[in-house]
Design an enzyme around this catalytic site. Sequence first.
Site, PDB file in Angstrom:
ATOM      1  CE1 TYR A  34      -3.771  -2.740   1.364  1.00 32.25           C
ATOM      2  CE2 TYR A  34      -2.363  -2.683   2.670  1.00 32.25           C
ATOM      3  CZ  TYR A  34      -3.229  -3.463   2.028  1.00 32.25           C
ATOM      4  OH  TYR A  34      -4.364  -4.677   1.911  1.00 32.25           O
ATOM      5  CD1 TRP A  38      -6.294   2.731   1.592  1.00 29.17           C
ATOM      6  CD2 TRP A  38      -4.658   2.870   1.005  1.00 29.17           C
ATOM      7  NE1 TRP A  38      -6.105   1.780   0.623  1.00 29.17           N
ATOM      8  CE2 TRP A  38      -5.150   1.902  -0.629  1.00 29.17           C
ATOM      9  CE3 TRP A  38      -3.142   3.910   0.566  1.00 29.17           C
ATOM     10  CZ2 TRP A  38      -4.255   1.762  -1.755  1.00 29.17           C
ATOM     11  CZ3 TRP A  38      -2.305   2.804  -0.275  1.00 29.17           C
ATOM     12  CH2 TRP A  38      -2.763   2.163  -1.798  1.00 29.17           C
ATOM     13  CD1 TRP A  40      -9.274   2.989   6.466  1.00 26.13           C
ATOM     14  CD2 TRP A  40     -11.063   2.387   7.964  1.00 26.13           C
ATOM     15  NE1 TRP A  40     -10.065   1.481   6.377  1.00 26.13           N
ATOM     16  CE2 TRP A  40     -10.646   1.400   7.587  1.00 26.13           C
ATOM     17  CE3 TRP A  40     -11.973   2.501   9.522  1.00 26.13           C
ATOM     18  CZ2 TRP A  40     -11.658   0.532   7.889  1.00 26.13           C
ATOM     19  CZ3 TRP A  40     -12.165   1.904   9.747  1.00 26.13           C
ATOM     20  CH2 TRP A  40     -12.102   0.541   9.233  1.00 26.13           C
ATOM     21  N   GLY A 164     -14.027  -0.457   4.448  1.00 22.98           N
ATOM     22  CA  GLY A 164     -13.116   0.093   4.524  1.00 22.98           C
ATOM     23  C   GLY A 164     -12.386  -1.509   5.279  1.00 22.98           C
ATOM     24  CG  ASP A 166     -10.949  -3.650   0.862  1.00 21.68           C
ATOM     25  OD1 ASP A 166     -11.360  -2.847   1.994  1.00 21.68           O
ATOM     26  OD2 ASP A 166      -9.628  -3.574   0.721  1.00 21.68           O
ATOM     27  CD  GLU A 396      -3.516  -5.471   5.606  1.00 22.40           C
ATOM     28  OE1 GLU A 396      -4.038  -4.756   4.954  1.00 22.40           O
ATOM     29  OE2 GLU A 396      -2.811  -6.501   4.873  1.00 22.40           O
TER      30      GLU A 396
END
Length: 433
Positions: A34, A38, A40, A164, A166, A396
Amino acid sequence: MIDPETTAQLDDEARHILRANDKEGYTVPTKGLYPFQWNWDSALTALGIATYDANRAWQEIEKLLSAQWDNGMVPHIVFWQHEEGYFPGPGEWQSGQTPPTSGITQPPVAATVVRQLASSLPGDHGARVTPMLHALDRWHQWFADARDPDGRGVVAIMHPWESGRDNLPDWDEPLSHVDTSTVGTFLRRDTQIVNEAERPQNHDYDHYMALVQFGRNCQWDVKTIAETCPFWVAEPAMNAILRRAERDLVALALQFNLPEIARRATARLARLGQGFNQLWSDDAQGYVTLNLRHDKKDNRLTSGSWLSLYGGPENDNRAKAHYSTLMEWRRKISFTVPSFDPNDAAFDDIRYWRGPVWAMINWMIATGLAEHGRHDLAEMIANDTAALIAKSGFREYFSPVTGQGGGGKDFSWTAAMWLYWASPTARPKTETP
């Protein structure tokens, strides 16, 4: 309980990760997977940055809001620099913005973060916060106008990415109505970086890209999207987060003497408070996804169901149902809170959003529980989050069954949630204003 030496090491590592992911004004979630700002992710990351650099935390929010569209939307990705091979990049979105952005938004946590920063950081923040409040008011009004044009009191999402969260199983049925025949072929970079078993499958991406094409073809016109987008879904997490954001915007507007913003936010909050009841399911004893195109509920619970407690005061009977189900789930797994019901056949403990635990969702759930007097459950979630990070690092997300980390490594919002909330050194911040 994590020992002081390990705590200190993890505190240092978390700060190192946030500094390493800093792109001078904004923070990427993680390198490679990423590589942009992004929405949030960035706002929540500011909470962690604020524990060691107040000015830099404010810059994170300012940078995000600087990419706001003329219609008020704050996009979910801002492409501040070129990154060869990233998919889907600016060419797929064709948003017509400078800098390039995606064409959708994400859960509006920024107002809540601004309130956290304004209450916890020393100094007079009026000159810095006032422009933010005008931008946040425009963004929240965009939700009301573009994502709830009929005034039902629930905002819709037009793409799973907008939630958010996904890849929830909740999206499977609504996505089945999306035509993928014109999508064609594409090369995903995510599965070249992360194990395929931890990411959405190709048929999911076909549907995601079909919706990107839909938005691009109508030039992201909100009226066309609201009237004809095949994916038009109301879900509890987005709506609860927006309710919380409106509450925080009211408080901020009153604090900084902006009565008109307070008035508008209060009116929007009232509409959302009434509409949220539409997402309650007696069958599931919780808040669930509602496919607005087909007026059909998905009577399965997700971690987002507990965000009703974060969004606002909950009545006692519904709150008790939340507590009971949370403990029932906890007995089936090793770490709370899984993103999807571990009793369901669609549960996958390590695939993106179909079961894993996410630190920032845990913080929101724990916040709501603490505000409803369940400090014991809030502490359980904080302890589980800390244990996951101590076991598997700043990943993550994490398997609620094994504690294994999944997705990206050295992840910004996981590091931020550690510094701001999960670390034993941060526990006084469990409760929020």
